[in-house]
Enzyme design. Structure first.
Site, PDB file in Angstrom:
ATOM      1  N   HIS A  88     -10.344  -4.370   4.874  1.00 44.38           N
ATOM      2  CA  HIS A  88      -8.847  -4.750   4.453  1.00 44.38           C
ATOM      3  C   HIS A  88      -8.502  -5.799   3.965  1.00 44.38           C
ATOM      4  CE1 HIS A  88      -4.358  -4.980   4.866  1.00 44.38           C
ATOM      5  NE2 HIS A  88      -4.350  -3.563   5.121  1.00 44.38           N
ATOM      6  N   CYS A 129       2.946  -8.483  13.291  1.00 42.31           N
ATOM      7  CA  CYS A 129       4.085  -8.968  12.966  1.00 42.31           C
ATOM      8  C   CYS A 129       5.349  -8.151  13.947  1.00 42.31           C
ATOM      9  CB  CYS A 129       4.481  -8.945  11.454  1.00 42.31           C
ATOM     10  SG  CYS A 129       4.585  -7.588  11.174  1.00 42.31           S
ATOM     11  N   SER A 169      -2.315   2.628   3.669  1.00 53.36           N
ATOM     12  CA  SER A 169      -1.378   1.850   4.620  1.00 53.36           C
ATOM     13  C   SER A 169      -2.019   1.623   6.022  1.00 53.36           C
ATOM     14  CB  SER A 169      -0.214   2.452   4.171  1.00 53.36           C
ATOM     15  OG  SER A 169       0.542   1.617   5.160  1.00 53.36           O
ATOM     16  N   SER A 170      -2.401   0.562   6.243  1.00 54.72           N
ATOM     17  CA  SER A 170      -2.910   0.541   7.870  1.00 54.72           C
ATOM     18  C   SER A 170      -1.928   0.575   8.784  1.00 54.72           C
ATOM     19  CB  SER A 170      -3.587  -1.058   7.979  1.00 54.72           C
ATOM     20  OG  SER A 170      -3.887  -1.279   9.206  1.00 54.72           O
ATOM     21  N   ASN A 171      -0.542   0.279   8.369  1.00 55.72           N
ATOM     22  CA  ASN A 171       0.487  -0.005   9.556  1.00 55.72           C
ATOM     23  C   ASN A 171       0.856   1.812   9.630  1.00 55.72           C
ATOM     24  OD1 ASN A 171       3.424   0.214   8.471  1.00 55.72           O
ATOM     25  ND2 ASN A 171       1.994  -0.796   7.129  1.00 55.72           N
ATOM     26  N   SER A 231       5.548  -0.056   4.068  1.00 60.92           N
ATOM     27  CA  SER A 231       5.618  -0.414   2.771  1.00 60.92           C
ATOM     28  C   SER A 231       6.413   1.049   2.121  1.00 60.92           C
ATOM     29  CB  SER A 231       4.156  -0.260   2.345  1.00 60.92           C
ATOM     30  OG  SER A 231       3.514   0.656   2.992  1.00 60.92           O
ATOM     31  N   HIS A 257       0.840  -1.212  -0.037  1.00 63.54           N
ATOM     32  CA  HIS A 257      -0.015  -0.151   0.020  1.00 63.54           C
ATOM     33  C   HIS A 257       0.942   1.183   0.022  1.00 63.54           C
ATOM     34  CE1 HIS A 257      -3.361  -2.469   1.911  1.00 63.54           C
ATOM     35  NE2 HIS A 257      -3.619  -2.630   0.494  1.00 63.54           N
ATOM     36  N   GLU A 282      -5.898  -7.780   3.731  1.00 64.73           N
ATOM     37  CA  GLU A 282      -5.479  -9.025   4.552  1.00 64.73           C
ATOM     38  C   GLU A 282      -6.579  -9.862   5.207  1.00 64.73           C
ATOM     39  OE1 GLU A 282      -2.210  -8.051   7.225  1.00 64.73           O
ATOM     40  OE2 GLU A 282      -2.728  -9.988   8.348  1.00 64.73           O
TER      41      GLU A 282
HETATM   42  O1  10G Z   1      -0.422  -1.879   6.383  1.00 59.47           O
HETATM   43  P1  10G Z   1      -1.170  -2.383   5.560  1.00 59.47           P
HETATM   44  O2  10G Z   1      -1.517  -3.856   5.792  1.00 59.47           O
HETATM   45  O3  10G Z   1      -2.242  -1.795   4.881  1.00 59.47           O
HETATM   46  O4  10G Z   1       0.137  -2.547   4.299  1.00 59.47           O
HETATM   47  P2  10G Z   1       1.114  -1.980   3.653  1.00 59.47           P
HETATM   48  O5  10G Z   1       1.350  -2.371   2.289  1.00 59.47           O
HETATM   49  O6  10G Z   1       1.280  -0.350   3.797  1.00 59.47           O
HETATM   50  O7  10G Z   1       2.287  -2.391   4.607  1.00 59.47           O
HETATM   51  C1  10G Z   1       2.984  -3.749   4.516  1.00 59.47           C
HETATM   52  C2  10G Z   1       2.166  -4.595   5.131  1.00 59.47           C
HETATM   53  C3  10G Z   1       1.474  -5.477   4.706  1.00 59.47           C
HETATM   54  C4  10G Z   1       2.052  -6.221   3.370  1.00 59.47           C
HETATM   55  C5  10G Z   1       0.561  -6.384   5.301  1.00 59.47           C
HETATM   56  S1  10G Z   1       1.065  -7.801   5.957  1.00 59.47           S
HETATM   57 FE1  SF4 Z   2       5.219  -9.330   6.726  1.00 58.32          FE
HETATM   58 FE2  SF4 Z   2       5.711  -6.776   6.429  1.00 58.32          FE
HETATM   59 FE3  SF4 Z   2       3.229  -7.414   6.695  1.00 58.32          FE
HETATM   60 FE4  SF4 Z   2       4.874  -7.756   8.719  1.00 58.32          FE
HETATM   61  S1  SF4 Z   2       4.068  -5.793   7.910  1.00 58.32           S
HETATM   62  S2  SF4 Z   2       3.324  -9.330   7.935  1.00 58.32           S
HETATM   63  S3  SF4 Z   2       6.597  -8.379   7.829  1.00 58.32           S
HETATM   64  S4  SF4 Z   2       4.522  -7.679   5.012  1.00 58.32           S
END
Ligand code: 10G
Ligand code: SF4
Length: 353
Positions: free
Chosen positions: A142, A212, A240-242, A285, A59, A144
């Site tokens: 989401h 994680c 991007s959730s994280n 990401s 994302h 995932e």
């Molecule tokens: O934080 P999310 O899930 O939205 O995804 P991202 O693509 O911004 O960051 C990497 C995290 C994943 C691929 C989800 S495991």
């Molecule tokens: Fe994998 Fe990154 Fe998603 Fe964590 S944030 S589960 S390491 S892709």
């Protein structure tokens, strides 16, 4: 005699003498993102464009547009991919039905699902086999969560945060387990679990952490610096959730203000008014070059050299998906990851530079 006009003037305020930048570590690429991005790059090199990618590989706007320029075509659904073409599944994972759709269209598939997401899929399958009710903590809609739910739709109930707990209905309160999306706020998830356990005292925990290591470490670094920050800048995309969680964590832990930006140009000069300490971090990401741009933006405005706040060291890397490793090997090409994973320390070179 000294001319008063030439006497060096004292700094107007302490803020002017010490405009600081605290730089979180770890930040940026996690091992799963690195693997997914390199997978698309290698697929383009090996098979030639176009390579289709179902959903955004990760994302991040910059990652997606850079790969598009190199010949990747991003689609929303599998049926948009022409029969027989190559499609990469994103790092967030897919439901089994998506694999079936791809088979029906005779697509060459490369599954870039992060191994840590696959681990959660396996847990879901296992608990469904033992006929547990599975409470999946995660954000409704989401990707995932859609992928994980698809492993056992009849056994999984989504719990979207603490306020959703009262809506949960289970068949047998003594045979309930919780699992979670990998990129949630650690603290909010623990609050959701606490409330679930009030309702279901025999609630089982997952066999290991589903949130994680990368999510946890990025939040930890932000917690360590937040109280010192008048402003926290998180580099990351809106979906991007994280990354969004990092802004929330910063504000919850004492940052006076916090903003999410995709690019340095999005920083509003007004945010910097009266600010002496800026915290900088980025989601899992986010390519490091985008953080460098933010740091350069701050330097141009009189902020000092970034001071690292190191919460953890990261060295995890994943091998590329088997499908592409096999084809790379057959073509006599390297199947090695071309660069390091997470930006745990400064100086990481980024493939999308
Ligand atoms: O934080 P999310 O899930 O939205 O995804 P991202 O693509 O911004 O960051 C990497 C995290 C994943 C691929 C989800 S495991
Ligand atoms: Fe994998 Fe990154 Fe998603 Fe964590 S944030 S589960 S390491 S892709």
């Amino acid at each position: 005699m000294t001319d008063a006009a030439t006497v060096p003037t004292a700094p107007e305020s302490a803020a002017e003498t010490a405009k600081r930048v605290l730089l979180a570590a770890p930040r940026g690429y996690c091992a799963g993102v690195d693997r997914a991005v390199v997978t698309v790059e290698k697929a383009l090199e090996l098979y030639g464009p176009p390579v289709y990618v179902r959903k955004e590989i990760v994302h991040n706007k910059h990652v997606v547009s850079t790969l598009q320029q190199r010949g990747a075509i991003f689609v929303e659904e599998t049926d948009e991919v022409p029969e027989g073409a190559t499609v990469v599944f994103s790092a967030h994972g897919v439901a089994p039905v998506v694999h079936e759709e791809a088979r029906a269209l005779s697509l060459r598939t490369i599954d870039a699902t992060c191994p840590l997401v696959t681990k959660v899929h396996r847990e879901a399958v296992r608990f469904a086999e033992s006929d547990h009710d599975i409470l999946l903590i995660g954000h409704d809609g989401h990707e995932e969560v859609i992928g994980t739910s698809g492993e056992a739709p009849d056994h999984i109930t989504l719990v979207d945060g603490p306020d959703d707990v009262d809506n949960v209905v289970v068949r047998n309160p003594d045979k309930v387990v919780w699992l979670s999306q990998t990129t949630l706020s650690v603290d909010e998830t623990m609050e959701t679990v606490r409330r679930l356990r009030e309702r279901f005292p025999n609630l089982q925990d997952p066999p290991s952490d589903d949130i994680c290591y990368a999510t946890q470490n990025r939040q930890l670094a932000v917690k360590q610096m937040a109280a010192d920050c008048d402003l926290m800048l998180v580099v990351g995309s809106r979906n991007s959730s994280n990354s969004v969680r990092l802004v929330e964590v910063a504000l919850e832990h004492g940052a006076r203000a916090g903003h999410l930006v995709d690019y340095a140009e999005e920083i509003d000069e007004a945010w910097l008014e009266g600010v002496s300490t800026v915290g900088v971090t980025s989601g899992a990401s986010v390519p490091e070059i985008l953080v460098r741009d933010v740091l350069a933006f701050l330097t141009e405005r009189g902020f000092g050299d970034p001071e690292p706040v190191i919460a953890a060291e990261e060295s995890l890397t994943f091998a590329l998906p088997n499908e592409i490793r096999r084809d790379l090997k057959a073509a006599g090409m390297s199947d090695k990851m071309t660069h390091d994973a997470a930006a745990a320390t400064d100086g990481v070179t980024d493939p999308l530079h």
